[in-house]
Structure formats: C-alpha cells, structure tokens
Design a protein around this motif. Sequence first.
Motif, PDB file in Angstrom:
ATOM      1  N   LEU A  57    -132.437   1.459  19.551  1.00  0.00           N
ATOM      2  CA  LEU A  57    -131.191   0.826  19.964  1.00  0.00           C
ATOM      3  C   LEU A  57    -130.053   1.846  19.991  1.00  0.00           C
ATOM      4  CD1 LEU A  57    -131.279  -2.272  20.432  1.00  0.00           C
ATOM      5  CD2 LEU A  57    -129.674  -2.446  18.528  1.00  0.00           C
ATOM      6  N   LEU A  58    -130.040   2.698  18.977  1.00  0.00           N
ATOM      7  CA  LEU A  58    -129.002   3.715  18.873  1.00  0.00           C
ATOM      8  C   LEU A  58    -129.087   4.687  20.056  1.00  0.00           C
ATOM      9  CD1 LEU A  58    -126.827   4.613  16.703  1.00  0.00           C
ATOM     10  CD2 LEU A  58    -128.438   6.449  16.185  1.00  0.00           C
ATOM     11  N   THR A  59    -130.318   5.135  20.357  1.00  0.00           N
ATOM     12  CA  THR A  59    -130.517   6.046  21.481  1.00  0.00           C
ATOM     13  C   THR A  59    -130.052   5.384  22.768  1.00  0.00           C
ATOM     14  OG1 THR A  59    -132.533   6.627  20.326  1.00  0.00           O
ATOM     15  CG2 THR A  59    -132.212   7.597  22.496  1.00  0.00           C
ATOM     16  N   LEU A 100    -126.362   5.263  22.933  1.00  0.00           N
ATOM     17  CA  LEU A 100    -125.785   6.575  23.220  1.00  0.00           C
ATOM     18  C   LEU A 100    -125.898   6.912  24.703  1.00  0.00           C
ATOM     19  CD1 LEU A 100    -126.819   8.794  20.183  1.00  0.00           C
ATOM     20  CD2 LEU A 100    -124.513   8.231  20.945  1.00  0.00           C
ATOM     21  N   VAL A 101    -127.055   6.577  25.284  1.00  0.00           N
ATOM     22  CA  VAL A 101    -127.256   6.857  26.711  1.00  0.00           C
ATOM     23  C   VAL A 101    -126.262   6.058  27.541  1.00  0.00           C
ATOM     24  CG1 VAL A 101    -128.851   6.558  28.641  1.00  0.00           C
ATOM     25  CG2 VAL A 101    -129.669   7.549  26.509  1.00  0.00           C
ATOM     26  N   ILE A 102    -126.094   4.792  27.220  1.00  0.00           N
ATOM     27  CA  ILE A 102    -125.132   3.948  27.938  1.00  0.00           C
ATOM     28  C   ILE A 102    -123.724   4.537  27.801  1.00  0.00           C
ATOM     29  CG2 ILE A 102    -124.020   1.678  27.990  1.00  0.00           C
ATOM     30  CD1 ILE A 102    -126.753   1.301  28.946  1.00  0.00           C
ATOM     31  N   TYR A 103    -123.381   4.919  26.568  1.00  0.00           N
ATOM     32  CA  TYR A 103    -122.060   5.502  26.306  1.00  0.00           C
ATOM     33  C   TYR A 103    -121.862   6.748  27.169  1.00  0.00           C
ATOM     34  CZ  TYR A 103    -118.306   7.775  23.689  1.00  0.00           C
ATOM     35  OH  TYR A 103    -117.147   8.387  23.328  1.00  0.00           O
ATOM     36  N   TRP A 104    -122.876   7.607  27.202  1.00  0.00           N
ATOM     37  CA  TRP A 104    -122.809   8.853  27.940  1.00  0.00           C
ATOM     38  C   TRP A 104    -122.639   8.576  29.431  1.00  0.00           C
ATOM     39  CZ3 TRP A 104    -126.595  11.360  31.187  1.00  0.00           C
ATOM     40  CH2 TRP A 104    -126.307  12.693  31.439  1.00  0.00           C
ATOM     41  N   LEU A 105    -123.397   7.579  29.933  1.00  0.00           N
ATOM     42  CA  LEU A 105    -123.356   7.269  31.359  1.00  0.00           C
ATOM     43  C   LEU A 105    -122.018   6.684  31.790  1.00  0.00           C
ATOM     44  CD1 LEU A 105    -126.910   5.804  32.065  1.00  0.00           C
ATOM     45  CD2 LEU A 105    -125.956   7.958  32.869  1.00  0.00           C
ATOM     46  N   THR A 106    -121.350   5.988  30.876  1.00  0.00           N
ATOM     47  CA  THR A 106    -120.097   5.354  31.259  1.00  0.00           C
ATOM     48  C   THR A 106    -118.884   6.203  30.886  1.00  0.00           C
ATOM     49  OG1 THR A 106    -120.175   4.133  29.201  1.00  0.00           O
ATOM     50  CG2 THR A 106    -120.959   2.991  31.149  1.00  0.00           C
ATOM     51  N   GLN A 107    -119.167   7.429  30.432  1.00  0.00           N
ATOM     52  CA  GLN A 107    -118.100   8.314  29.992  1.00  0.00           C
ATOM     53  C   GLN A 107    -117.275   8.903  31.126  1.00  0.00           C
ATOM     54  OE1 GLN A 107    -116.738  10.219  27.046  1.00  0.00           O
ATOM     55  NE2 GLN A 107    -116.974   8.041  26.820  1.00  0.00           N
TER      56      GLN A 107
END
Length: 163
Positions: A21-23, A26-33
């Motif tokens: 879930l954490l990974t 993080l991927v979602i966060y990175w993609l929406t950055q």
Amino acid sequence: MSANLSLSFRLRKLLFAALLLLTFGLVIYWLTQENKPWIVPAEYKSLKNPLPPSESNFTAARQIYAHECAQCHGDSGKGDGPEARTHYPLPADLTNAKRMAGIADGEIFYQISEGRRPMPSFKNRLTEDQRWQLVLLVRSFSQPSECSGNLTGPTASSEPAEK
Ligand code: HEC
C-alpha cells in the motif's frame, strides 16, 4: 504453538500488505507531483511588463527562445522539445490557455528568472529586458491571435537549424 505460528504468518501478510500500500501510495504521489503551482512572491505577481508587444521585441524573444528554451518547451511552447522527455516533471505546456490565464506576467517573469528544477534559472544569463521579451512570447503561445509567437515564422526559419 500453531496459533502463534499462524499469528506471525498473519502479521507478515499484514506487513506485506502495508508495504504494498505504501509503495502504491508513493507511486501515486510521484505521478501527481508534476507541475505544481509555483509559489511566487507577491511583489512579483503585480509587476507589469514594461515592454510593448512590438515586432522587434517578439523577434528578439524568438531568438532567445530558440536557443534557451525550445529544447525543452518545443518550438511552439507545447512542452514537446527534443529534450523534454528526459526531464521530470515534464516542461509545462505554455499553450494551455486555461493554465496560462491563471498566471500573471510578473509570475512568468519570476519563473523565467528563478527557474525550478529541472528548469534552469535565467536571471544571470539574460537581462531583465530579455526576460520581459520572453514573457511577451510565452503569453502569445496561449493567445495565438494576438501576435504569432511560434518559431515557424520567417525570423525563425531563416536561422540555421540547431542539431
Ligand atoms: C531544461 C529544460 C528547460 C529549459 C531549458 C527551460 N524550461 Fe521552462 N520549464 C521546464 C520545466 C520542466 C518546467 C515545469 C517545472 C515545474 O512545474 O516544476 C518549466 C516551466 C516553465 C514555466 C512555468 C509554466 C507554468 O505552467 O507554470 C515557464 C513560463 C517557462 N518554463 C518558461 C521558460 C522559458 C521562457 C525558458 C527559456 C528562457 C525556459 N522555460 C527554459 C523546463 C525547461
């Protein structure tokens, strides 16, 4: 005993799920950055462009743009320059009228002056006038009717193509 074993197994499963879930998060966060709004000091926001949108200012701006900006932002500002894909976040699309309408001239001036990784800062490379000329050009990308800002005009095509 076996109850203990199954507990630790369940715990490990839980831990694994949490990690997954954490990974994922993080991927979602990175993609929406990418392309977060810039924090521009108030004193810049209210700055007015001291230069008129004259043909000579556009001509000068197009030349600077071709050398300093087009490799990332693309000839017409779409963010599709040859180097664009190698950068994260991607160069902003300067032709996006909706996005650009929310950005004041003074903010564009600040963005060009200060940069934000991976975009370099231009305050030491270009004079104030040159940066204001670029503001005129950047503006024109999202307002094609006002003055043709893209590099397909006669000024740009007479320049040797850069390899
Ligand atoms: C190395 C590639 C690169 C170069 C060279 C570059 N830029 Fe950028 N530029 C970017 C990237 C990437 C962003 C988005 C940065 C962000 O959102 O954090 C950006 C953002 C901008 C923005 C903000 C747009 C918005 O929607 O917020 C403006 C304006 C801009 N650039 C103009 C220029 C001008 C003018 C030049 C030339 C003097 C230039 N850039 C040179 C990569 C570049």
